[in-house]
Design a protein around this motif. Structure first.
Motif, PDB file in Angstrom:
ATOM      1  N   ALA A 118       0.885  -1.153  -0.044  1.00 30.26           N
ATOM      2  CA  ALA A 118       0.284   0.036   0.117  1.00 30.26           C
ATOM      3  C   ALA A 118       0.875   1.318  -0.041  1.00 30.26           C
ATOM      4  O   ALA A 118       0.598   2.001  -0.784  1.00 30.26           O
TER       5      ALA A 118
ATOM      6  N   GLY B  96       0.970   3.728  -3.174  1.00 26.69           N
ATOM      7  CA  GLY B  96       0.501   5.004  -2.477  1.00 26.69           C
ATOM      8  C   GLY B  96       1.423   6.126  -2.977  1.00 26.69           C
ATOM      9  O   GLY B  96       1.224   6.960  -3.661  1.00 26.69           O
TER      10      GLY B  96
ATOM     11  N   ARG C 144      -6.362   4.019  -1.938  1.00 31.52           N
ATOM     12  CA  ARG C 144      -6.199   2.958  -1.302  1.00 31.52           C
ATOM     13  C   ARG C 144      -7.194   1.877  -1.300  1.00 31.52           C
ATOM     14  O   ARG C 144      -6.768   0.496  -1.369  1.00 31.52           O
TER      15      ARG C 144
END
Length: 161
Positions: free
Chosen positions: A15, A19, A72
């Motif tokens: 993530a 991200g 996300r």
């Protein structure tokens, strides 16, 4: 250079990597759209359309939060495919990523930009973040060799930051 390592990416690591990649990929949009909404809101306020101005200002505030949430959500959908035991083989020609579900092989020349961060190397094809390597998967000597290799690519014309 010829490294072969096996590791399992952690969900929070994946993530964070994607991200960071998506934030770089969407950097202009993240700044431009709220700025445009603020300018349009100001213009609406000057013309007396207070309700529309308030909506524009609210959109400028909500957009970055909504974008982060959307990023996300997209990453979470991919975790089942990415957070599995993974074997990476890196050579001077390219890299191969193997799991039980897929095998990906790419030459370094495919990547127009390689971004070095304290935690990852992020790989971009065009403006799209397509892959990452976590530094934690490599020992200190391998990290140094990769940093040197990517620095040499920068001096030969590939963008590495």
């Amino acid at each position: 250079m010829d490294f072969t390592i096996t590791y399992t990416p952690a969900p929070d690591e994946v993530a964070r990597a994607f991200g960071q990649g998506l934030r770089r990929q969407l950097g202009a949009l993240r700044v431009a759209l709220p700025a445009i909404l603020v300018l349009l809101g100001a213009a609406c306020a000057v013309m007396g359309a207070i309700g529309l101005a308030a909506g524009m200002f609210a959109g400028a505030v909500v957009f970055p939060v909504a974008l982060t949430w959307a990023i996300r959500r997209v990453v979470r959908r991919q975790l089942a495919y990415l957070c599995v035991p993974t074997t990476l083989r890196l050579t001077s020609e390219g890299y191969e990523c193997r799991t039980d579900q897929y095998t990906t092989t790419l030459n370094w020349s495919m990547f127009g930009n390689i971004v070095t961060t304290p935690e990852f190397w992020l790989f971009f094809i065009g403006k799209q973040c397509t892959a990452f390597l976590p530094r934690r998967a490599f020992d200190a000597d391998q990290q140094a060799a990769l940093d040197t290799f990517f620095a040499a690519r920068r001096s030969s014309g590939t963008s590495v930051t």
